[in-house]
Design a protein around this motif. Sequence first.
Motif, PDB file in Angstrom:
ATOM      1  N   THR A 197      -1.486   4.783   1.163  1.00 32.35           N
ATOM      2  CA  THR A 197      -1.750   3.678   2.085  1.00 32.35           C
ATOM      3  C   THR A 197      -2.921   4.076   2.975  1.00 32.35           C
ATOM      4  OG1 THR A 197      -0.106   4.563   3.626  1.00 32.35           O
ATOM      5  CG2 THR A 197       0.609   2.780   2.171  1.00 32.35           C
ATOM      6  N   ASN A 249      -6.029   2.182   5.882  1.00 28.21           N
ATOM      7  CA  ASN A 249      -6.673   1.040   6.527  1.00 28.21           C
ATOM      8  C   ASN A 249      -7.936   0.703   5.742  1.00 28.21           C
ATOM      9  OD1 ASN A 249      -7.825  -0.848   8.179  1.00 28.21           O
ATOM     10  ND2 ASN A 249      -8.068   0.495   9.947  1.00 28.21           N
ATOM     11  N   ILE A 300       1.062   1.851  13.663  1.00 25.79           N
ATOM     12  CA  ILE A 300       1.443   2.474  12.399  1.00 25.79           C
ATOM     13  C   ILE A 300       0.209   3.224  11.920  1.00 25.79           C
ATOM     14  CG2 ILE A 300       2.206   2.066  10.043  1.00 25.79           C
ATOM     15  CD1 ILE A 300       3.336  -0.661  11.214  1.00 25.79           C
ATOM     16  N   VAL A 301       0.342   4.533  11.743  1.00 29.06           N
ATOM     17  CA  VAL A 301      -0.817   5.372  11.450  1.00 29.06           C
ATOM     18  C   VAL A 301      -0.521   6.294  10.276  1.00 29.06           C
ATOM     19  CG1 VAL A 301      -1.661   5.363  13.830  1.00 29.06           C
ATOM     20  CG2 VAL A 301      -0.017   7.101  13.121  1.00 29.06           C
ATOM     21  N   ASP A 302      -1.609   6.851   9.698  1.00 29.42           N
ATOM     22  CA  ASP A 302      -1.440   7.894   8.689  1.00 29.42           C
ATOM     23  C   ASP A 302      -1.423   9.252   9.392  1.00 29.42           C
ATOM     24  OD1 ASP A 302      -4.055   8.476   9.368  1.00 29.42           O
ATOM     25  OD2 ASP A 302      -4.913   7.659   7.529  1.00 29.42           O
ATOM     26  N   HIS A 303      -1.349  10.324   8.624  1.00 28.19           N
ATOM     27  CA  HIS A 303      -1.218  11.659   9.229  1.00 28.19           C
ATOM     28  C   HIS A 303      -2.468  12.088   9.988  1.00 28.19           C
ATOM     29  CE1 HIS A 303      -3.284  12.566   5.427  1.00 28.19           C
ATOM     30  NE2 HIS A 303      -3.732  13.664   6.032  1.00 28.19           N
ATOM     31  N   LEU A 332      -3.066   1.808  10.636  1.00 25.39           N
ATOM     32  CA  LEU A 332      -2.966   0.682   9.708  1.00 25.39           C
ATOM     33  C   LEU A 332      -2.696  -0.594  10.488  1.00 25.39           C
ATOM     34  CD1 LEU A 332      -2.344   3.200   7.829  1.00 25.39           C
ATOM     35  CD2 LEU A 332      -1.047   1.602   6.419  1.00 25.39           C
ATOM     36  N   GLU A 391       1.351  15.684   7.922  1.00 23.58           N
ATOM     37  CA  GLU A 391       1.662  15.097   6.611  1.00 23.58           C
ATOM     38  C   GLU A 391       2.827  15.800   5.917  1.00 23.58           C
ATOM     39  OE1 GLU A 391      -1.418  18.306   5.998  1.00 23.58           O
ATOM     40  OE2 GLU A 391      -1.022  16.711   7.429  1.00 23.58           O
ATOM     41  N   SER A 421       4.828   7.106   1.592  1.00 28.76           N
ATOM     42  CA  SER A 421       3.517   7.712   1.776  1.00 28.76           C
ATOM     43  C   SER A 421       3.568   8.639   2.993  1.00 28.76           C
ATOM     44  CB  SER A 421       2.452   6.616   1.934  1.00 28.76           C
ATOM     45  OG  SER A 421       1.167   7.201   2.040  1.00 28.76           O
ATOM     46  N   ILE A 459       2.703   7.877   6.164  1.00 29.53           N
ATOM     47  CA  ILE A 459       2.434   7.047   7.335  1.00 29.53           C
ATOM     48  C   ILE A 459       3.599   7.144   8.310  1.00 29.53           C
ATOM     49  CG2 ILE A 459       0.874   5.444   6.161  1.00 29.53           C
ATOM     50  CD1 ILE A 459       3.172   3.511   5.873  1.00 29.53           C
TER      51      ILE A 459
END
Length: 406
Positions: free
Chosen positions: A153, A155, A206-209, A214, A238, A266, A268
Amino acid sequence: MLKRIKFPIRFKILIALLLIITTAVGIITFTMAKMFHADKSAYVHDLTSEMAMHTSAETRALMVGYRERLQVFSRLLFEKNFAPEQKSRLLKELFEDFQEFVAITLYVDGTELTTVYDARTLETAGIKKEALSAYFKKHPIPIHRVAKGSVYTANSTITGKLPTFTLAISHQLPDSESSKAVVAAVIRLEGLQRLSQRSKVFTTFIVDHKGEPLAHSNLNQVIKHRPVGWVAEIKGLEKKKIHGSTHEFVQKEHEMVGGLATIGISDIFAGVQIPKAAAYLTARELLNNLIGVALILLVGSAIIGLFGSRLLTRPVEQLSKATKIVAKGRFDVQVASTSSDEIGDLAGSFNQMASELDSREKQLKSAQAALVQSEKMSAFGQLGAGIAHEIKNPLAGILGLAQLSI
């Protein structure tokens, strides 16, 4: 010699009363504020963690739904029993049913096989297919990692008119048990954005590592691909499975409290943050209320103490004035005794003393008057005797001459 400054006892009583009340109220206020702050800190951390976990659960449910819909697209794209026209019609119907989906891309053996678009959505947003392809060439999907079973996932927002994110999953090829394809979808951000904008108190994201959002309560953060700083600073995120952790950090010189929870799909995470100033707003309001109550108590105590000390010292002042009158020799003075305490007893004793002094003064004056009268009578007797003697002497001479003449 310096004259001593007179300091009435009522002011001493008033000051002592105010000092006692100020000390007591200060200790109570400080203790209550400290206890409330500690309790509020624990509550804010728990609430932040709970909000992060709640957002994580809702995001997970939404992402599972997106993944299942993407699997429907992938099964249709790899279906060989449909004619091209029939498959095209079914894809159009799917885009109409799943309006969040903007584009679907198939990858086989690391190579892009085909891409289908929702042409109307791209046209409305003013995005050309070439621009979308160019974006993914610049930000490629990790095909090999996804093919091994990972969910990707990211952005993928190109313009503020159409905020999107990319979801990529693996798909088992129907004619091969070992080979897997990758299906990637560009999905509207509306669903995730609604989750992030639900709270009016917390900033939700909502974010990734890496901290890249996102979805974010502030949509500009997503459009500009601006990472959430404090999340990006967490090392090895992560690899962590975070279930409602809380963090304190400083953002733009403001102390903040943040919560983070893994979504389970994922790498996130769902997060929330709130300024400490806002979180402890009720604590400050309580402290202000306590200070207000303390001031009211002090003013009320001052007024009550002033009147109370006045009532207490008034009989003493009357006694003081009465003693001055007695010192001048007037004993016919009485002090009104209205209380039944020690001061009342003192006033009664003073009245009794004044009465006895007045009675003795009258007796003394009566005795003195009698003594003066006695002295007067004695003086009159002596005067009469003197006069008689003075008269007797010439009469004796006259009598002697008279006898001689005879």
